[in-house]
Scaffold this motif. Structure first.
Motif, PDB file in Angstrom:
ATOM      1  N   ALA A   3       8.647  20.528  -3.896  1.00  0.00           N
ATOM      2  CA  ALA A   3       7.846  19.938  -2.658  1.00  0.00           C
ATOM      3  C   ALA A   3       7.733  18.458  -2.816  1.00  0.00           C
ATOM      4  O   ALA A   3       8.097  17.773  -1.996  1.00  0.00           O
ATOM      5  N   THR A   4       7.712  17.954  -4.025  1.00  0.00           N
ATOM      6  CA  THR A   4       7.572  16.467  -4.265  1.00  0.00           C
ATOM      7  C   THR A   4       9.125  15.933  -4.294  1.00  0.00           C
ATOM      8  O   THR A   4       9.386  14.566  -3.307  1.00  0.00           O
ATOM      9  N   ALA A   5       9.903  16.631  -4.624  1.00  0.00           N
ATOM     10  CA  ALA A   5      11.383  15.913  -4.668  1.00  0.00           C
ATOM     11  C   ALA A   5      12.100  16.006  -3.478  1.00  0.00           C
ATOM     12  O   ALA A   5      12.791  15.123  -3.004  1.00  0.00           O
ATOM     13  N   CYS A   6      11.476  16.905  -2.478  1.00  0.00           N
ATOM     14  CA  CYS A   6      12.105  17.122  -0.959  1.00  0.00           C
ATOM     15  C   CYS A   6      10.873  16.648  -0.050  1.00  0.00           C
ATOM     16  O   CYS A   6      11.098  17.097   1.095  1.00  0.00           O
ATOM     17  N   LYS A   7      10.228  15.911  -0.344  1.00  0.00           N
ATOM     18  CA  LYS A   7       9.182  15.532   0.632  1.00  0.00           C
ATOM     19  C   LYS A   7       9.634  14.871   1.834  1.00  0.00           C
ATOM     20  O   LYS A   7       9.364  15.195   2.886  1.00  0.00           O
ATOM     21  N   ALA A   8      10.430  13.837   1.641  1.00  0.00           N
ATOM     22  CA  ALA A   8      10.962  13.117   2.748  1.00  0.00           C
ATOM     23  C   ALA A   8      11.992  14.245   3.433  1.00  0.00           C
ATOM     24  O   ALA A   8      11.797  14.014   4.740  1.00  0.00           O
ATOM     25  N   ASP A   9      12.351  15.136   2.753  1.00  0.00           N
ATOM     26  CA  ASP A   9      13.575  15.816   3.855  1.00  0.00           C
ATOM     27  C   ASP A   9      12.733  16.751   4.549  1.00  0.00           C
ATOM     28  O   ASP A   9      13.274  17.464   5.391  1.00  0.00           O
ATOM     29  N   ILE A  10      11.805  17.401   3.982  1.00  0.00           N
ATOM     30  CA  ILE A  10      10.674  18.514   4.521  1.00  0.00           C
ATOM     31  C   ILE A  10      10.389  17.877   6.013  1.00  0.00           C
ATOM     32  O   ILE A  10      10.281  18.396   7.018  1.00  0.00           O
ATOM     33  N   VAL A  11       9.968  16.215   5.839  1.00  0.00           N
ATOM     34  CA  VAL A  11       9.414  15.637   7.162  1.00  0.00           C
ATOM     35  C   VAL A  11      10.613  15.392   8.085  1.00  0.00           C
ATOM     36  O   VAL A  11      10.531  15.644   9.300  1.00  0.00           O
ATOM     37  N   ARG A  12      11.885  15.221   7.537  1.00  0.00           N
ATOM     38  CA  ARG A  12      12.996  14.803   8.431  1.00  0.00           C
ATOM     39  C   ARG A  12      13.616  16.105   9.140  1.00  0.00           C
ATOM     40  O   ARG A  12      13.977  16.044  10.156  1.00  0.00           O
ATOM     41  N   LEU A  13      13.557  17.115   8.078  1.00  0.00           N
ATOM     42  CA  LEU A  13      14.545  18.325   8.707  1.00  0.00           C
ATOM     43  C   LEU A  13      13.649  19.341   8.979  1.00  0.00           C
ATOM     44  O   LEU A  13      14.252  20.347   9.774  1.00  0.00           O
ATOM     45  N   CYS A  14      12.506  19.672   8.297  1.00  0.00           N
ATOM     46  CA  CYS A  14      11.719  20.776   8.567  1.00  0.00           C
ATOM     47  C   CYS A  14      10.225  20.745   8.941  1.00  0.00           C
ATOM     48  O   CYS A  14       9.323  21.410   8.574  1.00  0.00           O
ATOM     49  N   ALA A  15      10.091  19.455   9.708  1.00  0.00           N
ATOM     50  CA  ALA A  15       8.815  19.182  10.127  1.00  0.00           C
ATOM     51  C   ALA A  15       8.246  20.305  10.823  1.00  0.00           C
ATOM     52  O   ALA A  15       6.830  20.546  11.101  1.00  0.00           O
ATOM     53  N   SER A  16       8.677  21.111  11.930  1.00  0.00           N
ATOM     54  CA  SER A  16       8.172  22.086  12.544  1.00  0.00           C
ATOM     55  C   SER A  16       7.964  23.625  12.064  1.00  0.00           C
ATOM     56  O   SER A  16       7.290  24.284  12.519  1.00  0.00           O
TER      57      SER A  16
ATOM     58  N   ALA B 253      19.384  18.745  -6.210  1.00  0.00           N
ATOM     59  CA  ALA B 253      19.453  19.041  -7.576  1.00  0.00           C
ATOM     60  C   ALA B 253      18.410  20.240  -7.706  1.00  0.00           C
ATOM     61  O   ALA B 253      18.554  21.287  -8.554  1.00  0.00           O
ATOM     62  N   ARG B 254      17.155  20.261  -7.348  1.00  0.00           N
ATOM     63  CA  ARG B 254      16.116  21.263  -7.532  1.00  0.00           C
ATOM     64  C   ARG B 254      16.423  22.359  -6.700  1.00  0.00           C
ATOM     65  O   ARG B 254      16.019  23.421  -7.088  1.00  0.00           O
TER      66      ARG B 254
ATOM     67  N   LYS C 259       6.894  12.815 -10.785  1.00  0.00           N
ATOM     68  CA  LYS C 259       7.605  13.913 -10.050  1.00  0.00           C
ATOM     69  C   LYS C 259       8.741  13.538  -9.275  1.00  0.00           C
ATOM     70  O   LYS C 259       9.367  14.042  -8.521  1.00  0.00           O
ATOM     71  N   ASN C 260       8.611  12.154  -8.965  1.00  0.00           N
ATOM     72  CA  ASN C 260       9.561  11.578  -8.001  1.00  0.00           C
ATOM     73  C   ASN C 260      10.694  10.962  -8.686  1.00  0.00           C
ATOM     74  O   ASN C 260      11.432  10.246  -8.011  1.00  0.00           O
ATOM     75  N   LYS C 261      10.903  11.239  -9.950  1.00  0.00           N
ATOM     76  CA  LYS C 261      11.993  10.363 -10.938  1.00  0.00           C
ATOM     77  C   LYS C 261      13.259  10.950 -10.147  1.00  0.00           C
ATOM     78  O   LYS C 261      13.533  12.050  -9.954  1.00  0.00           O
ATOM     79  N   GLU C 262      14.037  10.024  -9.895  1.00  0.00           N
ATOM     80  CA  GLU C 262      15.330  10.415  -9.467  1.00  0.00           C
ATOM     81  C   GLU C 262      16.103  11.216 -10.547  1.00  0.00           C
ATOM     82  O   GLU C 262      16.115  10.637 -11.778  1.00  0.00           O
ATOM     83  N   GLU C 263      17.032  11.851 -10.152  1.00  0.00           N
ATOM     84  CA  GLU C 263      17.882  12.744 -11.167  1.00  0.00           C
ATOM     85  C   GLU C 263      18.989  11.543 -11.748  1.00  0.00           C
ATOM     86  O   GLU C 263      19.545  10.961 -11.098  1.00  0.00           O
ATOM     87  N   SER C 264      19.394  11.722 -12.833  1.00  0.00           N
ATOM     88  CA  SER C 264      20.142  10.852 -13.616  1.00  0.00           C
ATOM     89  C   SER C 264      21.557  11.108 -13.650  1.00  0.00           C
ATOM     90  O   SER C 264      22.504  10.411 -13.550  1.00  0.00           O
TER      91      SER C 264
ATOM     92  N   VAL D 236      24.988  15.293  -8.959  1.00  0.00           N
ATOM     93  CA  VAL D 236      25.064  16.570  -8.415  1.00  0.00           C
ATOM     94  C   VAL D 236      26.644  16.967  -8.350  1.00  0.00           C
ATOM     95  O   VAL D 236      27.472  16.111  -7.242  1.00  0.00           O
ATOM     96  N   GLN D 237      27.176  17.740  -8.979  1.00  0.00           N
ATOM     97  CA  GLN D 237      28.483  18.103  -8.752  1.00  0.00           C
ATOM     98  C   GLN D 237      28.383  19.570  -7.845  1.00  0.00           C
ATOM     99  O   GLN D 237      27.652  20.263  -7.694  1.00  0.00           O
ATOM    100  N   ASP D 238      29.736  19.613  -7.136  1.00  0.00           N
ATOM    101  CA  ASP D 238      29.774  20.711  -6.088  1.00  0.00           C
ATOM    102  C   ASP D 238      28.896  21.003  -5.066  1.00  0.00           C
ATOM    103  O   ASP D 238      28.168  21.990  -4.863  1.00  0.00           O
ATOM    104  N   ARG D 239      28.399  19.645  -4.137  1.00  0.00           N
ATOM    105  CA  ARG D 239      27.427  19.930  -3.374  1.00  0.00           C
ATOM    106  C   ARG D 239      27.786  20.870  -2.321  1.00  0.00           C
ATOM    107  O   ARG D 239      26.818  21.604  -1.746  1.00  0.00           O
ATOM    108  N   ASP D 240      28.994  20.821  -1.916  1.00  0.00           N
ATOM    109  CA  ASP D 240      29.437  21.826  -1.000  1.00  0.00           C
ATOM    110  C   ASP D 240      29.702  23.495  -1.559  1.00  0.00           C
ATOM    111  O   ASP D 240      30.733  23.863  -0.912  1.00  0.00           O
ATOM    112  N   MET D 241      29.199  23.622  -2.883  1.00  0.00           N
ATOM    113  CA  MET D 241      29.431  24.759  -3.364  1.00  0.00           C
ATOM    114  C   MET D 241      31.086  25.249  -3.515  1.00  0.00           C
ATOM    115  O   MET D 241      31.370  26.075  -2.945  1.00  0.00           O
ATOM    116  N   GLY D 242      31.444  24.504  -4.404  1.00  0.00           N
ATOM    117  CA  GLY D 242      32.968  24.725  -4.480  1.00  0.00           C
ATOM    118  C   GLY D 242      33.546  25.862  -4.913  1.00  0.00           C
ATOM    119  O   GLY D 242      34.421  26.569  -4.413  1.00  0.00           O
TER     120      GLY D 242
END
Length: 1183
Positions: A818-831, A856-857, A965-970, A973-979
């Motif tokens: 929830a913390t990692a995706c907080k901004a994405d939730i507001v942007r994409l899933c607010a409803s 990543a999570r 909990k908001n630390k960026e992943e080092s 991310v590979q295969d974002r499009d699920m190769g």
């Protein structure tokens, strides 16, 4: 004959008395205005006090003793005349001052001339005369004056008191008594003993006490005459008057005698005055006042000041209460704050109560009924210090201690204790400690109720001040420890927890609630307070009752000694398990910390407690959770944090507010909340808010849960949390419990800690929160799948299912995600709402749009859902009917494959199909999590696809720092499009019919390909490479066929997309089962003609093409279309493909001939050209 003689004697006596009275009138006509005998007509005969009409005599100490000792005259009238002469002389006697007197009158001044009495005597006794009035006339005048006690000044009354004190010691009164009462003295044995003891006043007092038994008229007249001059009760009051004369003078407490039919002495008003300054009296006087007050305690008539002030009030408020045994006192105590009681009576009642509180020996009825218990329990003052006083509070604490230790107290003593408890609780001014130590607090917090030096006022009705101080003690951090200690002592003595009737204000305020919800409990039972606490949230509970209850239970909760049933049931356990000293006592002052330690010890040892003690402890702990005020360990350590929760959403939910702010609490508060929450986590039934909200749901869904399995109860509620019948309040309570449990490692359930202890210790020991530990163990599961090992034991895996299922239902139950995706939730899933997996499904649907950290999570969560599909809330709930119908017997991961096989069944809902497609897409994206595929295709992967396997570090631990909990992943991310590199490789080899894959691998590949035909997005590579083309040319149509048609028409310009379309065309040519359209059309023909042909390598398709038997028209047409499509693609990708194609061709002889001709031409051309080339080289060399 006898009656005739009796009548004659009676007539003679009447005539003699009339003559005697006539002589007396003639002698004293210049001294008396008129006889007062008529004032007493109709009054009953008085036993111990002479009538007001009797003549008064004063004796002059300067008169020669020979006059007093003059021989007696034989005629009775002569004796009377001598008495009158003695009285006349006494009337001129000056007032004799003592050395301790502080007034201004001289030694030779008469009462009428004294500064203290001059004005009063002129006003009430002169009656226009200019001649000085003698002392005897003054005393007669004052005795005959109505309401003299209130009309004559206190200073004058003190002078008269000292005058009578001096006269009582005059020896001439004893001589006169011997003269006038010689015969009666001989007959009265008690008085005969006092005959020779002259100058003490005992003889006159003895004769006065036996006035009804005196036969000689002259003696009776003498006694009646001298009673206004001396203390006729001297034998009773001598020691008192002597010991207290200095205090009487200094405090101006000398008082006239008022009308009193039953008083055995003349000191009632004096005692009343002295008792108002009880604490300032000298020790000797204090002792005598206590003794005389005790004499008054049985009958209120004997307390002169109270009797006079409360005569009308008694008739008005206690008309049916009989005198004696202190009954009228008790009634007046109870009515003290009745608005009908007069102010004067209220003040006298308050004075009387103050005496009793300071020295309980002043209350004879209480001592009488409790004497046995006091003796047995040693509730007495030290015999070494006779002046030490036993206060009421100490006595009550001592007797309460006896009760708490299981001893019996008789019912009469209990009733008296209740009367005095109510008395103490009704008026703070009766408690000296509160007066002395709480004045600043009363001024600051309770000013409307407090007026300095004003006691027993109507504004203090029913203990309002004590409740006001109790409220301030709860809420004000600056409340002084001294005042708090005084209130604690009072509450311990009153102990309203054992009997609510001991607190009049609490009982009155809560009476409607008691009648509504506790009507079955016997009055006086300690369970009434518990009942009220258990019903704090009841609809009938009033705000006033709750406030008053919390003000008292603030102290009860801080002292386990004030919980009667716990003491009764757990005393043995406290001694044996918690080292409670055997000599513990209610009288001991114990710190809140020590008291709380014992309660905590009982809970820690709950498995070893007696059944009855365990039940009562659980009930008490559950009751404490109803309000923050009942949890001193929280309230005392969280004062500052509670200030931020001053206005929670619902009153009484302060604890929930603190738990929501758990990470931001002050250290000491956080520790206290952690301890309490850990206890509630182990036994959710102690969470009163949760249990109250979910009580109907427990009956509906979890009635089969046995007692003692409280954690199973919570799991049952969680399981049914999203049921249509689940109430909103219960669901909110469950979710609060779930979210809270993730905030600290200490909140892990006992089952989880026990079953996963090894995994936690070895791999997740550094994790600080439950959420990070769950994620740590989840990562272990994924690594086990990839590395084909078993780090986690089966018991832990079973326990994890419950945790994973919770986490997959609500994004808030996975705080790391929830913390990692907080901004994405507001942007994409607010409803979307957090529950029912709505936000999670939204994020998964938009996985290509979320931030890198969120992806990543999210990727881990998706893979875990594939590995453990039974713990996937969205899948199991939205496909529950399909699972029940087709996959109920499948094992774990096979459930997902089962759903895939039945995805096109008409019973599968679109919602279920969408969720299933996404899970399949994840499954197709990474072969490592496709267990059957990896198992069955292991050799083929090694043989054909080893070059595409790379080490993916996307399972690296991403939660090392729980606080960041908001630390960026080092890692990138590979295969974002699920190769899905391995699956793509295997599919390409399968499409190439020349490659012979293992039969079991072919079966798995066919399943994968068939699954991808359900939705084009399931063919990950195809969808990603051709996304733009699909958006431009294939909207709303069969997208895969659309791509094939574009390829056939050579309209595909995207090279990567063209490669993927070529692959699916080849896959369709490789096996009819991976071409849904062809399979459906020709299924009957395949079963009819090619059923015995093995699947794979295009064998069944070739069988269908080569058959000589007639096939259906639709199948024939579809085969024709597919052949056209296949003809548009080239089979030759390299020299090897060309060679194989020639070898397998039917026209291979022709092809071989052409090839031979071409090679021959090349050879001949070389031969012809060789000389020419050689000549040129030689010529060039020569030049």
């Amino acid at each position: 004959m006898f009656f005739r003689q009796l009548i004659i004697i009676s007539l003679f006596i009447i005539i003699f008395i009339q003559q005697l009275q006539s002589i007396e009138k003639d002698v004293d006509e210049d001294k008396f205005d008129e006889p007062k005998q008529s004032r007493q007509i109709g009054k009953k005969q008085k036993l111990l006090e002479p009538s007001e009409s009797a003549a008064k005599v004063s004796v002059d100490k300067d008169v020669d003793e020979d006059k007093v000792d003059e021989p007696k005259q034989s005629p009775r009238i002569g004796k009377k005349q001598k008495l009158l002469e003695l009285s006349d002389t006494a009337a001129k006697v000056p007032v004799k001052e003592t050395s301790t007197s502080s007034n201004k009158s001289s030694v030779s001044t008469t009462l009428a001339d004294s500064d203290e009495c001059e004005a009063d005597i002129k006003r009430y006794c002169n009656k226009g005369r200019s001649k000085p009035i003698s002392n005897i006339n003054v005393l007669d005048c004052i005795n005959d004056l109505d309401n003299a006690v209130n009309l004559i000044s206190k200073e004058c009354q003190t002078v008269i008191y000292k005058f009578k004190y001096n006269m009582t010691h005059d020896v001439r009164f004893d001589n006169a008594a011997n003269s006038f009462c010689a015969k009666d003295i001989k007959l009265l044995e008690e008085c005969h003993k006092e005959k020779e003891d002259k100058g003490t006043g005992h003889l006159v007092s003895c004769l006065y006490d036996r006035l009804p038994n005196i036969t000689e008229t002259q003696c009776r007249n003498f006694i009646n005459r001298v009673q206004s001059v001396v203390f006729t009760d001297w034998r009773l009051s001598e020691a008192f008057a002597t010991a207290c004369l200095t205090d009487i003078t200094n405090l101006k407490c000398g008082r006239l005698n008022d009308v009193n039919d039953t008083l055995p002495h003349d000191q009632g008003a004096v005692i009343s005055c002295l008792s108002k300054s009880f604490k300032t009296l000298s020790p000797a006087c204090n002792k005598h006042v206590t003794r005389l007050t005790e004499m008054q305690s049985d009958d209120f008539h004997l307390d002169r000041a109270l009797f006079i002030a409360c005569r009308d009030d008694r008739q008005r408020l206690c008309p049916r209460v009989a005198s004696g045994n202190g009954r009228v006192y008790r009634c007046l105590y109870e009515q003290k704050f009745n608005s009908l009681m007069s102010k004067a009576c209220r003040q006298e009642v308050h004075r009387r109560q103050g005496v009793v509180v300071s020295n309980v020996r002043s209350d004879a009825p209480l001592l009488r009924v409790c004497r046995t218990e006091m003796t047995e329990h040693k509730c007495v003052v030290s015999s070494e210090d006779p002046n030490q006083q036993l206060t009421l509070i100490n006595l009550l604490l001592c007797l309460e201690d006896r009760i708490k230790k299981g001893n019996q107290i008789n019912d009469e003593c209990r009733r008296e204790m209740l009367v005095h408890r109510r008395m103490l609780m009704s008026d703070y001014a009766l408690s000296p400690e509160i007066i002395a130590k709480c004045e600043p607090e009363m001024n600051q917090h309770c000013a409307p109720l407090y007026r300095k030096n004003a006691t027993g006022t109507i504004d203090q009705r029913g203990g309002r001040m004590i409740h006001c101080l109790s409220k301030a003690a709860r809420t004000e951090k600056s409340f002084s420890p001294a005042c708090l200690g005084a209130i604690k002592s009072l509450i311990r003595a009153v102990d309203p927890g054992s009997d609510i009737r001991a607190d009049p204000l609490l009982e009155t305020t809560c009476r409607p609630v008691i009648d509504a919800v506790c009507q079955k409990i016997k009055p006086g039972d300690s369970n009434i307070v518990m009942c009220l606490l258990n019903n704090l949230k009841h609809i009938r509970m009033t705000e006033d009752c709750e406030d008053r209850l919390m003000e008292i239970t603030y102290f009860i909760a801080r002292d386990w000694r004030l919980t009667p049933k716990l003491i009764r049931t757990c005393q043995a356990n406290l001694v044996s398990l918690c080292q409670l000293p055997p000599n513990w006592s209610m009288t001991n002052t114990t710190s809140d910390t020590t008291i709380g330690t014992y309660l905590g010890c009982l809970y820690q040892q709950k498995s070893k407690l007696d059944k009855e003690c365990g039940t009562e402890l659980k009930r008490l702990m559950s009751m404490r959770s109803k309000s923050i005020g009942l949890m001193p360990e929280i309230e005392d350590n969280c004062i500052e944090d509670l200030a931020t929760c001053a206005n929670p959403d619902v009153k009484g939910e302060e604890m929930k507010c603190l738990q929501k702010k758990y990470d931001k609490l002050e250290p000491q508060c956080k520790t206290a909340v952690q301890t309490y929450t850990k206890m509630v986590m182990s036994d959710p039934s102690l969470d009163s808010l949760l249990m109250k909200a979910c009580e109907p749901m427990v009956d509906l869904f979890c009635s089969s849960i046995d007692g003692g399995k409280e954690n199973d109860l919570l799991r049952c509620l969680i399981k049914h949390k999203n049921d249509n019948k689940m109430t909103i309040n219960c669901k909110a309570g469950i979710e609060h419990h779930q979210i809270l449990s993730l905030k600290d490692k200490a909140f892990l359930s006992d089952q989880f800690t026990r079953k996963c202890s090894k995994e936690i210790t070895e791999h997740c020991a550094e994790k600080k929160t439950k959420a990070s530990i769950i994620q740590c163990v989840a990562d272990l599961i994924l690594r086990d799948v990839i590395q084909k090992r078993k780090t986690i034991n089966d018991e832990c895996r079973e326990e994890l299912k419950f945790e994973f299922l919770q986490r997959s239902e609500n994004i808030q139950l996975d705080p790391l995600l929830a913390t990692a995706c907080k901004a994405d939730i507001v942007r994409l899933c607010a409803s979307k709402t957090a529950g029912n997996a709505q936000v999670l499904d939204c994020l998964k649907a938009n996985h290509d749009k979320v931030s890198r950290t969120c992806y990543a999570r999210l990727k881990k969560r998706e893979k875990l859902d594939v590995v453990l599909p039974t713990n996937d809330f969205s899948l199991t709930t939205k496909c529950s009917s399909v699972i029940q119908k087709f996959c109920s017997n499948e094992k774990k991961q096979n459930m997902l494959l089962c759903l895939r096989r039945n995805a096109n069944h008409e019973s599968v809902s679109p919602i279920c199909r969408n969720v299933l497609y996404h899970r399949l897409m994840v499954l197709n994206s990474d072969a490592r999590f496709h267990k059957d595929l990896i198992t069955n295709c292991h050799r083929d992967v090694t043989k054909f696809c080893s070059n595409v396997i790379i080490t993916d570090d996307d399972l690296a631990d991403e939660s090392n720092d729980d606080n960041d909990k908001n630390k960026e992943e080092s890692d990138e991310v590979q295969d974002r499009d699920m190769g899905g590199r391995v699956i793509e490789c295997l599919r390409s080899k399968y499409a190439d019919t020349k490659n012979d894959l293992e039969p079991q691998c072919v079966t798995e590949i066919i399943d994968v390909v068939q699954a991808s035909k359900l939705d084009i997005q399931l063919d990950v590579q195809l969808y990603q490479k051709c996304k733009k083309t699909l958006a431009s040319f294939c909207v709303g149509s069969d997208q895969e066929d659309c791509l094939k048609l574009l390829f056939q028409q050579k309209k595909l310009t995207d090279v990567e997309c063209k490669k993927q379309v070529l692959r699916i065309i080849k896959e369709g040519r490789a096996d009819v089962h991976v071409d849904p359209g062809l399979l459906i059309t020709c299924q009957a023909d395949i079963l009819k003609y090619c059923n015995d042909v093995p699947i794979g390598s295009g064998k069944q398709l070739q069988c269908l093409l080569r058959t000589k038997k007639p096939v259906s028209k639709s199948c024939k047409d579809m085969l024709s279309k597919r052949q056209e499509l296949w003809s548009s693609i080239s089979d030759v990708d390299n020299i090897g493909d060309l060679t194989k194609h020639i070898i397998n061709s039917k026209n291979n002889v022709y092809l071989y001939g052409i090839l031979f001709i071409i090679l021959s031409v090349i050879f001949l051309t070389g031969c012809v050209s060789r000389p020419c080339i050689r000549y040129r080289r030689v010529s060039k060399y020569n030049t």
